[in-house]
Design a protein around this motif. Sequence first.
Motif, PDB file in Angstrom:
ATOM      1  N   SER A  86       0.815  -1.206   0.000  1.00 41.44           N
ATOM      2  CA  SER A  86       0.000   0.000   0.000  1.00 41.44           C
ATOM      3  C   SER A  86       0.850   1.259   0.000  1.00 41.44           C
ATOM      4  O   SER A  86       0.536   2.222  -0.677  1.00 41.44           O
ATOM      5  N   SER A  87       1.949   1.248   0.731  1.00 43.82           N
ATOM      6  CA  SER A  87       2.779   2.451   0.746  1.00 43.82           C
ATOM      7  C   SER A  87       3.728   2.514  -0.447  1.00 43.82           C
ATOM      8  O   SER A  87       3.948   3.575  -1.017  1.00 43.82           O
ATOM      9  N   TRP A  88       4.272   1.382  -0.866  1.00 45.18           N
ATOM     10  CA  TRP A  88       5.191   1.404  -1.998  1.00 45.18           C
ATOM     11  C   TRP A  88       4.508   1.797  -3.279  1.00 45.18           C
ATOM     12  O   TRP A  88       5.139   2.275  -4.202  1.00 45.18           O
ATOM     13  N   GLU A  89       3.235   1.536  -3.369  1.00 44.25           N
ATOM     14  CA  GLU A  89       2.602   1.725  -4.666  1.00 44.25           C
ATOM     15  C   GLU A  89       2.494   3.180  -5.067  1.00 44.25           C
ATOM     16  O   GLU A  89       2.061   3.492  -6.158  1.00 44.25           O
ATOM     17  N   ARG A  90       2.928   4.084  -4.191  1.00 43.92           N
ATOM     18  CA  ARG A  90       3.023   5.481  -4.587  1.00 43.92           C
ATOM     19  C   ARG A  90       3.813   5.623  -5.892  1.00 43.92           C
ATOM     20  O   ARG A  90       3.477   6.430  -6.742  1.00 43.92           O
ATOM     21  N   THR A  91       4.872   4.844  -6.012  1.00 45.21           N
ATOM     22  CA  THR A  91       5.697   4.909  -7.229  1.00 45.21           C
ATOM     23  C   THR A  91       4.876   4.490  -8.459  1.00 45.21           C
ATOM     24  O   THR A  91       4.935   5.136  -9.491  1.00 45.21           O
ATOM     25  N   ALA A  92       4.115   3.429  -8.314  1.00 45.42           N
ATOM     26  CA  ALA A  92       3.307   2.941  -9.437  1.00 45.42           C
ATOM     27  C   ALA A  92       2.171   3.902  -9.768  1.00 45.42           C
ATOM     28  O   ALA A  92       1.676   3.903 -10.887  1.00 45.42           O
ATOM     29  N   ARG A  93       1.767   4.707  -8.796  1.00 43.51           N
ATOM     30  CA  ARG A  93       0.653   5.636  -9.026  1.00 43.51           C
ATOM     31  C   ARG A  93       1.099   6.997  -9.557  1.00 43.51           C
ATOM     32  O   ARG A  93       0.274   7.878  -9.768  1.00 43.51           O
ATOM     33  N   MET A  94       2.411   7.178  -9.772  1.00 42.00           N
ATOM     34  CA  MET A  94       2.885   8.462 -10.290  1.00 42.00           C
ATOM     35  C   MET A  94       2.202   8.781 -11.607  1.00 42.00           C
ATOM     36  O   MET A  94       2.086   7.914 -12.478  1.00 42.00           O
ATOM     37  N   ARG A  95       1.767  10.014 -11.774  1.00 43.88           N
ATOM     38  CA  ARG A  95       1.236  10.434 -13.081  1.00 43.88           C
ATOM     39  C   ARG A  95       2.377  10.926 -13.960  1.00 43.88           C
ATOM     40  O   ARG A  95       2.388  10.706 -15.152  1.00 43.88           O
ATOM     41  N   LYS A  96       3.323  11.618 -13.354  1.00 49.60           N
ATOM     42  CA  LYS A  96       4.482  12.057 -14.129  1.00 49.60           C
ATOM     43  C   LYS A  96       5.419  10.875 -14.377  1.00 49.60           C
ATOM     44  O   LYS A  96       5.544   9.995 -13.533  1.00 49.60           O
ATOM     45  N   PRO A  97       6.104  10.900 -15.519  1.00 48.39           N
ATOM     46  CA  PRO A  97       7.034   9.811 -15.810  1.00 48.39           C
ATOM     47  C   PRO A  97       8.142   9.698 -14.760  1.00 48.39           C
ATOM     48  O   PRO A  97       8.656  10.713 -14.268  1.00 48.39           O
ATOM     49  N   ILE A  98       8.482   8.460 -14.449  1.00 44.09           N
ATOM     50  CA  ILE A  98       9.579   8.203 -13.518  1.00 44.09           C
ATOM     51  C   ILE A  98      10.398   7.044 -14.054  1.00 44.09           C
ATOM     52  O   ILE A  98       9.861   5.981 -14.375  1.00 44.09           O
ATOM     53  N   ILE A  99      11.690   7.290 -14.214  1.00 40.54           N
ATOM     54  CA  ILE A  99      12.609   6.310 -14.788  1.00 40.54           C
ATOM     55  C   ILE A  99      13.445   5.718 -13.664  1.00 40.54           C
ATOM     56  O   ILE A  99      13.977   6.458 -12.836  1.00 40.54           O
ATOM     57  N   ALA A 100      13.578   4.396 -13.635  1.00 39.32           N
ATOM     58  CA  ALA A 100      14.482   3.763 -12.678  1.00 39.32           C
ATOM     59  C   ALA A 100      15.866   3.679 -13.304  1.00 39.32           C
ATOM     60  O   ALA A 100      16.012   3.187 -14.425  1.00 39.32           O
ATOM     61  N   ALA A 101      16.871   4.179 -12.599  1.00 36.02           N
ATOM     62  CA  ALA A 101      18.265   4.059 -13.026  1.00 36.02           C
ATOM     63  C   ALA A 101      18.936   3.083 -12.063  1.00 36.02           C
ATOM     64  O   ALA A 101      19.202   3.418 -10.913  1.00 36.02           O
ATOM     65  N   VAL A 102      19.177   1.870 -12.533  1.00 36.55           N
ATOM     66  CA  VAL A 102      19.578   0.778 -11.643  1.00 36.55           C
ATOM     67  C   VAL A 102      21.042   0.414 -11.834  1.00 36.55           C
ATOM     68  O   VAL A 102      21.474   0.069 -12.936  1.00 36.55           O
ATOM     69  N   SER A 103      21.779   0.486 -10.734  1.00 36.83           N
ATOM     70  CA  SER A 103      23.147   0.003 -10.705  1.00 36.83           C
ATOM     71  C   SER A 103      23.245  -0.986  -9.545  1.00 36.83           C
ATOM     72  O   SER A 103      22.606  -0.792  -8.512  1.00 36.83           O
ATOM     73  N   GLY A 104      24.008  -2.049  -9.704  1.00 39.07           N
ATOM     74  CA  GLY A 104      24.150  -3.019  -8.623  1.00 39.07           C
ATOM     75  C   GLY A 104      22.873  -3.804  -8.391  1.00 39.07           C
ATOM     76  O   GLY A 104      22.092  -4.034  -9.317  1.00 39.07           O
ATOM     77  N   LEU A 107      16.927  -6.289  -5.947  1.00 34.57           N
ATOM     78  CA  LEU A 107      16.450  -7.607  -5.536  1.00 34.57           C
ATOM     79  C   LEU A 107      15.131  -7.505  -4.794  1.00 34.57           C
ATOM     80  O   LEU A 107      14.899  -6.546  -4.043  1.00 34.57           O
ATOM     81  N   GLY A 108      14.303  -8.503  -4.961  1.00 34.06           N
ATOM     82  CA  GLY A 108      13.046  -8.552  -4.219  1.00 34.06           C
ATOM     83  C   GLY A 108      12.260  -7.261  -4.408  1.00 34.06           C
ATOM     84  O   GLY A 108      12.002  -6.830  -5.536  1.00 34.06           O
ATOM     85  N   GLY A 109      11.934  -6.637  -3.268  1.00 39.64           N
ATOM     86  CA  GLY A 109      11.208  -5.377  -3.337  1.00 39.64           C
ATOM     87  C   GLY A 109      11.949  -4.295  -4.107  1.00 39.64           C
ATOM     88  O   GLY A 109      11.319  -3.380  -4.651  1.00 39.64           O
ATOM     89  N   GLY A 110      13.262  -4.410  -4.199  1.00 40.37           N
ATOM     90  CA  GLY A 110      14.040  -3.443  -4.978  1.00 40.37           C
ATOM     91  C   GLY A 110      13.758  -3.592  -6.466  1.00 40.37           C
ATOM     92  O   GLY A 110      13.584  -2.606  -7.189  1.00 40.37           O
ATOM     93  N   ALA A 111      13.688  -4.832  -6.936  1.00 44.86           N
ATOM     94  CA  ALA A 111      13.335  -5.082  -8.337  1.00 44.86           C
ATOM     95  C   ALA A 111      11.889  -4.649  -8.580  1.00 44.86           C
ATOM     96  O   ALA A 111      11.567  -4.077  -9.621  1.00 44.86           O
ATOM     97  N   GLU A 112      11.035  -4.919  -7.591  1.00 41.04           N
ATOM     98  CA  GLU A 112       9.620  -4.553  -7.736  1.00 41.04           C
ATOM     99  C   GLU A 112       9.448  -3.037  -7.797  1.00 41.04           C
ATOM    100  O   GLU A 112       8.643  -2.518  -8.575  1.00 41.04           O
ATOM    101  N   LEU A 113      10.233  -2.329  -6.994  1.00 38.13           N
ATOM    102  CA  LEU A 113      10.186  -0.860  -7.020  1.00 38.13           C
ATOM    103  C   LEU A 113      10.645  -0.352  -8.389  1.00 38.13           C
ATOM    104  O   LEU A 113      10.030   0.548  -8.968  1.00 38.13           O
ATOM    105  N   ALA A 114      11.720  -0.939  -8.918  1.00 35.87           N
ATOM    106  CA  ALA A 114      12.197  -0.527 -10.239  1.00 35.87           C
ATOM    107  C   ALA A 114      11.122  -0.789 -11.299  1.00 35.87           C
ATOM    108  O   ALA A 114      10.901   0.022 -12.196  1.00 35.87           O
TER     109      ALA A 114
END
Length: 258
Positions: A86-104, A107-114
Motif C-alpha cells: 500500500s505504501s510502496w505503490e506510490r511509485t506505481a501511481r505516479m502520473r508524471k514519468p519516472i525512470i528507474a536508473a539501476v546500478s548493482g 532484488l526482491g522489493g528493490g526489483a519490484e520498485l524498479a
Amino acid sequence: ELCEFIGAERRGPVMLVTLERPKALNALCDQLTRELTTVLDAIEDDDSIGAAVLTGSTKAFAAGADIKEMQPKGFADVYLEDFITSSWERTARMRKPIIAAVSGYALGGGAELAMMCDFIIASDTAKFGQPEITIGILPGAGGTQRLTRAVGKSKAMDLVLTGRMIDAEEAERSGLVARVVPADALIDEAVAAATTIAGFSRPAVLMAKESVGRAFETPLAEGLRFERRMFHAAFATEGQAEGMDAFLAKRDAHYSGR
Ligand code: HXC
C-alpha cells in the motif's frame, strides 16, 4: 523537509531521487518508504518538474524489503497494515514519468520498485532477482505480476521459483530493462532521457504514459479504445497545436505545459 534515507536533487526540469541507506544496501525499511512517498508527492505537486529519475548507489539500487523489520511479523501484522504494497505503490501511481536508473543489486522489493517505474535504464553492473523464495516467502509487490508481464511466463517462473539473479545483459534480452549503459554514464543517461520527456507537451506525455499503462491492465480492444480516446483528447491541448505548427514552420516547439 529533511529526509534521512532519500536524496532529492533538481536537474533542471527533472528531479533526481536517490535511495540513500548504504549500510543496508538501500533495504526498503518503513522510514525509507515513508520518505519516498513524501518526495514523490512533492514532485507530483510541482508544476516545474516534468519527470523524475529514481536511483540508488553504485552497489545497490535496493536489496529488497528490510528483512530485519519483516522477520518478527506475523500474518495479522502484515495483513492488517497491508504490508507493504500500500505504501510502496506510490511509485506505481505516479502520473508524471519516472525512470528507474539501476546500478548493482535490484532484488526482491528493490526489483519490484524498479518495475513500478515507467522504464528501467540499467548499468552494466546491475543484477536483478526475486530471491524471496530463498527466505520462505514470495514476491509481494508485483514480482509475480509486473515481472511476468515484462518477461513472460518462463523467465518469470525461473526467477521467482529459483531466486537466481540475472545480470543487466540478460535483463535487457528479456525485456525487463529498456537500455544498458556503462556504470559511469548511468545517471547522465537517465537524467537526459527524463529531460527529453520533460521538454515535451505535458498533457501529451501524461496521456501517452497512461495509455501504455493500460496495456498492462486491459484486454487489447479496451486498450485500443482507451488509446484512441486519449489520442483524440490530445487535439484539445495547446501542445498539439504548437508541436505541429513548429514542425511545419521548421522551428523548435515551445510547450506551454497545457
Ligand atoms: C535488511 C539487508 C538487506 C535486506 C542487505 N542487507 N540486504 N538488510 N534487508 N533486504 C544488509 C546486510 O544485512 C548487511 O548488514 C548489509 O546490508 C550488507 O549486506 P551484505 O549481505 O553483507 O552484502 P553482500 O555480501 O555484498 O551481499 C549482497 C546481497 C545480500 C547479495 C544483496 O545482502 C542479500 O542477499 N541481501 C538480501 C536480498 C534479499 O533476499 N532480498 C529480498 C528481501 S524480501 P550488516 O549489518 O550485516 O552489515 C523482499 C520482499 C518484498 O524484498 C515483498 C514486498 C511486499
